[in-house]
Design an enzyme around this catalytic site. Structure first.
Site, short mmCIF file in Angstrom:
data_model
loop_
_atom_site.label_atom_id
_atom_site.label_comp_id
_atom_site.label_asym_id
_atom_site.label_seq_id
_atom_site.Cartn_x
_atom_site.Cartn_y
_atom_site.Cartn_z
N GLU A 1 0.68 -1.07 0.00
CA GLU A 1 0.20 -0.12 -0.14
C GLU A 1 0.83 1.29 -0.02
OE1 GLU A 1 -1.62 -1.97 3.08
OE2 GLU A 1 -2.89 -2.68 1.51
N ASP B 1 10.45 5.47 -18.21
CA ASP B 1 9.15 5.48 -18.05
C ASP B 1 8.50 6.53 -17.87
OD1 ASP B 1 6.97 3.05 -16.34
OD2 ASP B 1 6.64 4.03 -18.17
#
Ligand code: ACK
Length: 949
Positions: free
Chosen positions: A595, A707
């Site tokens: 998370e 990216d």
């Protein structure tokens, strides 16, 4: 010796009986019935039967036969069959004949005649005739009829071909091929017509056919002549046709029509094409002068003469001073793609004289212009005046004194300087390393290039600059540095050491002086404007190694891989934070490893700040832990307002965490989608500027992101954009956009430069490509690049020079920048340095953002063609070798390479002289290559067009 000429033997056997049938017509029968007597052998011979050429004959017998059982007492000797025989040279038995139905006494009483019919065939026959014989061995027979016949295929007319009456072959199921004969005024179509005659006398398997000859048409199975005004030219058209417009047929039987006066036809025109005439003059001609080149453009003529093959010719004339008239331009002026037979409505005229008036006559011609000699030519004329020209290329570069780390060069002034030469640029790079190069300048026609590697081959090119700009680079010259000294006397060595120390001191002083100058702001570190000569970070690094000066103050990124122990790398670059200083308040998303949360960080002695906390989920492997912390090892090396800041890591307790600054607005793509149309252009450009600045920092550090995409940019509450995602995303496992390529790597296709997709060439220049895509995402508020196209289609479209269109309401200047980022040739893309500069300029001068991308170009889901070196997709070639192959001149590939013409850009600048120099000696080949080079140049200059995907 009966009436039929048949012979019975012995005399008391078969007996000829004359009777009448039901209609009282006389009939003959032969009968025998010696059933009560032993050893019967009664023969009946026919007379000689002519075959008339038949090889297979049929014999039909009609007879009655008595049932032996119905005979009182005669059963012992009585037979119910008889033999049929034939003789050509000697008797052969054909068959034993039995009755289907034999008759009894009762039948005789009732006068019922049980007549049997049997048919036998016979063949192959080899003689002109034969005999038949019937042998009775003691039966009671009446032979009522013997019919001998053969079958034939009758005369036939089919598809305008006559087939004669034909006798079949001798074998059952044999087919006899017969060639037909075309009826009057007809001809065989492709091949003579054929049919096949079967033994049953039927015509089978028709092949080929006849058709009426030209000037005739088929009506009711025969050929009728064409009427006046009609013609028939081709065998495969059926009927006579009316003459096409502007042509007539004054006689019957015309095979073509002749043109009316003033109209023409060429041999290659199809017969049904109307007669045509020359076109009128081109219209709306305009000129556009660029130094000593003129671009001429015009519209198609009002009247094309009814033809599609309109071409254009240019007549170029120089206006002589003082009204002395006009003079033809001569062979030095170049026309691209050529001067005559142009199919497009534009031409580039180059190498005109500077500051000179020219008059151009444009003429339209078509296929019949040559025939229409008396047709007055119609021209449109254009007068232009040229400007200053850039210098012509330097033709020869010579090598002078060479050492192991330097080469002295000299060259001659260009043949046509076209003004005062302000300076020369010398571009050089180590052979085979042309992805990075260095440019140095000289005011003289000589220069010593230093800082080279020993025993290495370097490529040099020189170009001149005048006030009109740079001329083209010279062709490539290859020179090699000297090798290391192998045996040097101690004295020489000592001398070298002394000189080296002195030089080092001098260099130190120069560097110190330079740094001081920079520090005091006397030298600008970065300049605006694109230049292909600038290096990308890799190249800058190379410069550093080669002893060139690198920007001070910028560290070089260190790959964590260089650390043997990854934990050491993490702690080198990231601060360990005690978990007690962090409180996790909310979960804000999901990362690859666990998370992502947020909450306050309270470091002792520092004010509390909000942070994002990436966690590593429980149950991880050692490898996953390393990969997770990899990002911190990288992020920790950066310190820039547009790069997400690492606060530290938690590794001493679990869960392992990476703590970064908190970005209130989350990732840029979702943020833009949520706020569609809400920002001013300046706000958007501000965001782009921030991203470019972060990327400039990364490229200066020598770090290639790989990216870069809006999803990997984070936005804070002040709309500041920061580059993020430095995870082990070099392999891009965590990016949902990343797709596997054929080479096995995972790559976010839509954001990635073609060379990175094709052969994993990731550089700051490929990051610039991705930056162009981010610009597009930002300007279209988070639209998905290339919409729903598949990755494969995206790769194909890019390969074919198509690019994304400008987003809705996008300033033209920004779209131009995007397009520049998407240059196929990566050295032609701007550097981040230049991008930041340009965006700064635009922000300072907002009116430059007023002009929006032409809305007619901006149709959703249309890609636009990129004006690139390769030209249009149909003629696109990638390497010089492929290009030469495509024009069937592949044999010269090696010579081109040896001559230094290894890219299409350099080939595009070749002249006939250069071709001779590399070794293309045949005039025809020179001409062919030069014509294609000219076409290539036109493609390079071609304007954008739009294509529907
Ligand atoms: O689009 P988002 O809100 O922005 O959802 C993702 C999610 O976590 C998974 O990566 C958000 N995120 C990541 N890093 C930060 C950060 N430093 N500040 C705020 N949000 C972040 C990201």
């Amino acid at each position: 010796m009966g009436d039929l000429g048949w012979v019975a033997y012995p005399k008391n056997g078969w007996e000829e009986i004359g009777e009448v049938d039901e209609d009282y017509a006389p009939i003959h029968t032969y009968q025998v019935c010696r059933v009560m007597e032993q050893n019967q052998n009664n023969w009946l011979h026919t007379n000689w039967i002519l075959t008339e050429g038949a090889q297979r004959v049929f014999i039909e017998l009609k007879f009655t036969l008595r049932d032996c059982n119905s005979l009182p007492g005669g059963v012992g000797t009585c037979k119910e069959t008889f033999n049929m025989l034939m003789k050509e040279s000697r008797y052969i038995k054909i068959d034993t004949i039995a009755a289907d139905e034999s008759f009894t006494e009762l039948d005789l009483g009732d006068r019922v005649m049980k007549l049997n019919t049997e048919v036998r065939d016979l063949g192959p026959l080899t003689r002109k005739g034969f005999y038949l014989a019937f042998q009775d061995l003691g039966a009671c027979i009446a032979l009522v009829s013997v019919r001998v016949f053969y079958k034939r295929c009758p005369f036939l007319v089919k598809s305008l071909a006559e087939f004669p009456d034909t006798i079949p072959g001798s074998e059952a199921s044999q087919l006899v091929e017969v060639v037909g004969h075309c009826v009057n005024n007809s001809l065989p179509l492709y091949e003579p017509p054929r049919m096949h005659c079967s033994t049953e006398g039927e015509w089978l398997v028709p092949i080929g056919k006849c058709v009426c000859q030209p000037g005739f048409e088929e009506i009711n199975g025969s050929c009728k002549v064409c009427k006046m005004g009609f013609y028939r030219s081709l065998l495969d058209s059926l009927a006579c046709s009316k003459c096409p417009p502007h042509s007539v047929a004054r006689q019957t039987g015309a095979t073509s029509c002749s043109c009316e006066d003033g109209y023409y036809k060429i041999d290659s025109d199809p017969p049904n094409m109307a007669c045509t005439r020359p076109p009128s003059a081109p219209r709306n001609a305009i000129s556009n002068v660029n130094e000593t080149s003129v671009f001429l453009e015009w519209s198609v003529p009002m009247e094309t003469g009814g033809r599609k093959d309109v071409r254009y010719n240019i007549l170029c004339r120089r206006v002589l001073p003082d009204g002395r008239g006009l003079e033809e331009c001569g062979p030095n002026v170049r026309f691209l793609p050529r001067r005559v037979a142009l199919s497009n409505t534009s031409v580039m005229v180059a190498d005109l004289q500077s500051h000179t008036n020219y008059s151009f006559l444009l003429e339209a011609v078509n296929g019949v212009s040559e025939l229409a000699k008396d047709h007055a030519k119609q021209y449109v004329s254009l007068n232009v005046t040229t400007n200053q020209a850039a210098p012509s290329p330097v033709s020869v570069v010579r090598k002078g004194h060479t050492e192991k780390s330097s080469i002295a060069l000299s060259w001659a002034e260009p043949d046509r300087p076209n003004g005062i030469i302000l300076e020369y640029e010398i571009k050089y790079f180590e052979k085979e390393q042309d992805s990075s190069y260095t440019i140095i300048k000289s005011k003289e026609t000589e220069m010593v290039v230093e800082g080279l590697k020993p025993s290495s081959v370097y490529i040099f090119q020189v170009r001149a600059r005048t006030s009109a700009g740079y001329g083209a680079f010279s062709r490539r010259f290859e020179f090699q540095t000297s090798p290391y000294l192998t045996a040097t006397s101690e004295r020489t060595q000592a001398l070298i050491v002394a000189v080296a120390i002195t030089l080092a001191l001098v260099l130190l002083a120069v560097v110190a002086g330079f740094l001081l100058t920079v520090h005091l702001g006397l030298l600008p570190l970065r300049r605006c404007g694109y230049s292909k000569a600038k290096q990308d970070p890799e190249e800058e690094k190379m410069h550093f190694h080669n002893g060139h000066i690198k920007f001070p103050g910028v560290r070089t990124y260190i790959d964590p891989l260089t650390y043997e122990d990854p934990n050491q790398a993490v702690h080198e670059f990231a601060q360990e934070i005690d978990v007690s200083f962090i409180s996790i308040e909310r979960i804000i998303g999901a990362g690859e490893f666990g998370e992502v949360c947020s909450g306050p960080l309270r470091l002792p002695g520092k004010r509390e700040i909000q942070v994002a906390i990436k966690t590593l989920k429980a149950g991880y492997t050692e490898q996953q832990r390393r990969d997770f912390l990899w990002e911190a090892s990288i992020m920790g090396q950066f310190n820039h307002p547009n790069i997400i800041r690492l606060e530290g890591v938690v590794t001493k307790s679990k869960p392992v965490m990476i703590i970064t600054e908190y970005m209130e607005n989350g990732s840029l793509d979702t943020f833009l989608k949520k706020n569609d149309g809400q920002f001013t252009v300046i706000q958007l450009v501000g965001m782009l500027r921030g991203i470019a600045s972060g990327m400039r920092y990364l490229s200066d550090m020598g770090y290639v992101h790989r990216d870069l995409a809006a999803r990997n940019i984070l936005v804070n509450s002040n709309l500041v954009c920061k580059v993020s995602d430095f995870g082990l995303s070099r392999v891009l496992e965590d990016d949902p956009e990343a797709a596997y390529t054929t080479r096995g790597g995972k790559i976010p296709i839509r954001w990635t430069a073609p060379e990175a997709i094709a052969y994993r060439k990731f550089t700051s220049a490929s990051d610039v490509w991705s930056y162009g895509i981010v610009m597009w995402e930002v300007m279209s508020y988070g639209e998905r690049p290339y919409w729903e196209m598949s990755n494969q289609d995206v790769i194909k479209a890019i390969e074919e020079s198509y690019r994304l269109p400008g987003p809705m309401d996008c300033p033209e200047a920004l779209y131009h920048l995007m397009m520049d980022c998407w240059q196929r040739e990566r050295s032609n893309r701007p550097k981040f340095d230049e991008i930041v500069c340009l965006l700064d300029k635009l922000i300072r001068n907002p009116s430059s953002l007023k002009k929006l991308v032409n809305s007619s170009h901006r149709v959703s889901n249309l890609l636009v063609e990129h004006a690139s070196v390769e030209g249009d997709c149909s003629t696109r070639t990638q390497t010089v070798g492929e290009w030469l192959d495509s024009i069937k001149m592949g044999r010269y590939t090696e010579l081109f390479m040896e001559g230094g013409y290894s890219s299409l850009e350099t080939v595009a600048q070749m002249t006939s002289e250069d071709l001779r120099r590399v070794g293309v000696n045949l005039a025809g080949h020179q001409k062919k290559i030069i014509t294609n080079i000219q076409e290539m140049r036109v493609h390079m200059n071609s304007t954008n067009s739009t294509v529907n995907i």
